[in-house]
Design a protein around this motif. Structure first.
Motif, PDB file in Angstrom:
ATOM      1  N   VAL A   1       0.551  -3.779   0.742  1.00 50.43           N
ATOM      2  CA  VAL A   1      -0.174  -3.357   1.941  1.00 50.43           C
ATOM      3  C   VAL A   1      -0.739  -4.573   2.663  1.00 50.43           C
ATOM      4  O   VAL A   1      -0.918  -5.646   2.078  1.00 50.43           O
ATOM      5  CB  VAL A   1      -1.316  -2.377   1.593  1.00 50.43           C
ATOM      6  CG1 VAL A   1      -0.767  -1.123   0.952  1.00 50.43           C
ATOM      7  CG2 VAL A   1      -2.339  -3.040   0.666  1.00 50.43           C
TER       8      VAL A   1
ATOM      9  N   SER B   1      -1.190  -2.851  -3.908  1.00 53.26           N
ATOM     10  CA  SER B   1      -1.903  -1.573  -4.002  1.00 53.26           C
ATOM     11  C   SER B   1      -1.300  -0.775  -5.153  1.00 53.26           C
ATOM     12  O   SER B   1      -0.131  -0.370  -5.100  1.00 53.26           O
ATOM     13  CB  SER B   1      -1.778  -0.789  -2.694  1.00 53.26           C
ATOM     14  OG  SER B   1      -2.366   0.497  -2.819  1.00 53.26           O
TER      15      SER B   1
ATOM     16  N   TYR C   1      -2.129   6.195   2.901  1.00 52.90           N
ATOM     17  CA  TYR C   1      -2.147   4.948   3.661  1.00 52.90           C
ATOM     18  C   TYR C   1      -2.070   5.264   5.154  1.00 52.90           C
ATOM     19  O   TYR C   1      -1.736   6.385   5.552  1.00 52.90           O
ATOM     20  CB  TYR C   1      -0.963   4.054   3.264  1.00 52.90           C
ATOM     21  CG  TYR C   1      -0.928   3.711   1.802  1.00 52.90           C
ATOM     22  CD1 TYR C   1      -1.573   2.585   1.305  1.00 52.90           C
ATOM     23  CD2 TYR C   1      -0.248   4.532   0.890  1.00 52.90           C
ATOM     24  CE1 TYR C   1      -1.547   2.269  -0.046  1.00 52.90           C
ATOM     25  CE2 TYR C   1      -0.218   4.232  -0.460  1.00 52.90           C
ATOM     26  CZ  TYR C   1      -0.870   3.091  -0.921  1.00 52.90           C
ATOM     27  OH  TYR C   1      -0.845   2.792  -2.259  1.00 52.90           O
TER      28      TYR C   1
END
Length: 569
Positions: free
Chosen positions: A365, A377, A394
């Motif tokens: 990320v 992540s 997300y």
């Protein structure tokens, strides 16, 4: 008799074992072991070597004893190479490994097993990356062996010793084989083995110890650099055997390939050569003891390299527990895998097991404070038992973003993304619906890690619930089903496939049979070559026309035919 099978697909040697509800034993697959090797405990192993001779493939002892045109340790190549050379043939890694699995299957049939070797639990190093795990499953499947589960080798070793371990005891398994090192701490609880910590080194094993010994002896062999490849290959075999013999002797004499000369090698020289590598093997031991503190009740050492006295002394001192000598280091892993297969298939009911992830799994990320390369992540943390499933939410990095990139990463989230321990397994470019502010464009990512080592990824749009992407993390030939089907067409089929019934009738099929038909039509028939497609379609047609008396047999026929294409399932 209900038999279940376990395969230890080792870097240097492979072993097949079978289990029943009350017993477990290894099956001798290769009768070509020379006496000088058989007497050292190698009579029940099949060297993991592939060769070429007279235009045909050779396997096991025949390949290992060839002077030229042989390939060793194909399993080590799973993590890197896509193609390899065996003799004069350039082939895919998966095809080379699957040819070896097919030979194991053929030899098993010749050994007179009650049921064909078309299903098995297969072992893998606990520290294997997803790429190696996936390719192991694919290669076995190409050979017609459905992988019931991929089980970590240390867990399998503990399973072989299971009935001697009392409840609530902790076991440290040190697995030092031909190519890899694994250390795992397991907890026994009401007959179930649960991994608490696991760490290892992917490229450290007997092969490396052999090379270190050769380096120490090099000054005593003045003409070594002028040896032909076949002479060096022959001497490497002799040196490996000398290393094994030095576990029980203070010195041994080995023959040099030129001039009828011989060379005496001492245990002291061996220990001088390998001690730095053995001490390196203690680093994962220390990590596991730190991550899972507490008393260790049993120290189980498996893998041929663990039989070396120096290895046993140093590991026992580090763990503070004497080595348990009631398991055979050469065969315990396969025996444990067969027991695990019995558990999965319901023939063994007094034991159970859980295996866990050696590395964390997640995605990359980019936040406002992220490094340039992004950050890790985590979705599935390290040491999570599987099958495992995890979901996180997300948002795109920018407003009105039209697409996102899902990058699957495996490794250590405490280290930078660019660190060598972090490996990007797969990436997908996914279109986003509509033009939206990033706060309104949230999406979920779900990872599902199956018991047979497959990682499935699902991406959904939060606002609409629409599935944006669903895929499997595949590698090499496994990324393209049609390419897999092409590889399968190049396989030499195992001999003696069981006959298939052809009775037909009319009957409302059970849900189990309907599911088998759907699987054949959706996952296999569109991708296999014509002759295999015809075989599958005939069995589907026969099952669809079954009677109450024939349905079970015809479904078994279809499922048996489907297992030949387990690489696609």
């Amino acid at each position: 008799m209900n038999e279940t099978y376990g395969i230890d697909f080792g870097t240097t040697n492979s072993v097949l074992a079978r289990a029943t509800a009350t017993d477990v034993e290894t099956i001798a697959l290769d009768d070509g072991a020379p006496v000088e090797w058989a007497t050292l405990g190698f009579d029940r192993v099949m060297p993991s070597v592939i060769g070429r001779a007279d235009g045909a493939y050779t396997y096991g002892w025949k390949a290992k004893l060839q002077r030229t045109n042989r390939l060793e340790a194909v399993k080590r190549l799973f993590a890197t190479d896509d193609r390899i050379t065996v003799g004069d043939v350039d082939i895919e890694v998966e095809l080379a490994a699957s040819q070896f699995f097919a030979e194991m299957r053929h030899k098993a049939q010749q050994a007179g097993l009650v049921r064909p070797l078309d299903q098995a639990v297969v072992t893998i190093p606990a520290n294997s990356r997803g790429k190696a795990r996936y390719r192991t499953k694919v290669s076995a499947g190409l050979a017609g062996i459905e992988v019931l589960a991929l089980i970590n080798e240390p867990t399998a070793a503990a399973m072989a010793y299971a009935r001697e371990i009392e409840e609530d005891q902790r076991i440290l398994v040190y697995d030092f084989g031909g190519g890899t090192l694994d250390v795992t701490v397991l907890q026994s609880f009401e007959g179930t083995f649960i991994e608490q910590s696991s760490k290892g080194v992917q490229r450290l094993g007997g092969i490396d110890l052999d090379a270190a010994l050769l380096d120490v002896l090099r000054p005593r062999i003045p003409d070594l650099d002028s040896w032909a490849d076949y002479e060096l290959g022959s001497f490497r075999n002799e040196l490996e055997r000398a290393k094994v013999r030095l576990s029980t002797a203070e010195s041994v004499t080995t023959v040099l390939p030129r001039g009828g000369k011989s060379l005496t090698v001492t245990r002291e020289e061996l220990e001088q050569a390998i001690e730095p590598l053995v001490r390196r093997s203690l680093e994962p031991v220390a990590v596991c003891l730190k991550e899972s503190p507490g008393k260790i009740d049993h120290l189980v050492m498996v893998g041929g390299t663990s039989k070396i006295p120096l290895v046993q002394r140093l590991v026992s001192a580090a763990v503070g527990v004497p080595v348990n000598s009631r398991v055979d280091p050469m065969t315990a892993i396969a025996e444990g895998a067969a027991i695990a297969a019995g558990i999965l298939q319901g023939t063994i009911t007094d034991l159970d097991f859980h295996v866990g992830t050696e590395h964390a799994l997640g995605t990359i990320v980019h936040n406002d404070t992220s490094p340039k390369d992004g950050e890790f992540s985590v979705l599935i943390p390290r040491n999570t038992k599987y099958p495992a499933r995890a979901t996180d939410t997300y948002v795109p990095a920018h407003d009105f973003q039209e697409s996102i990139q899902i990058r699957v990463v495996e490794g250590d989230p405490e280290k930078p993304i660019s660190h060598e321990d972090n490996v990007e397994l797969k990436d997908w470019e996914i279109d986003l619906p509509g033009q939206r502010l990033k706060a309104d464009a949230a999406f979920t990512v779900t990872y599902t890690y199956t018991v047979n080592g497959t990682l499935e990824v699902l991406v959904k749009d939060v606002a609409t619930g629409v599935e944006l992407m669903s895929g499997e993390v595949g590698f090499g030939a496994g990324e393209d089903r049609r390419r897999l089907a092409d590889l399968h067409a190049r396989m030499v089929p195992p001999e003696g496939e069981p006959a298939v019934a052809s009775q037909v009738g009319g009957w409302a099929l059970s849900e189990t049979s309907q599911a088998a038909v759907r699987k054949a039509r959706e996952r296999l028939i569109p991708f296999v070559i014509d002759i295999d497609r015809q075989e599958l379609e005939q069995r589907v047609d026969a099952l669809l026309a079954a009677t109450a008396d024939t349905e079970d047999a015809l479904r078994d026929d279809l499922e048996r035919e489907m297992r030949k294409h387990a690489y696609l399932l």
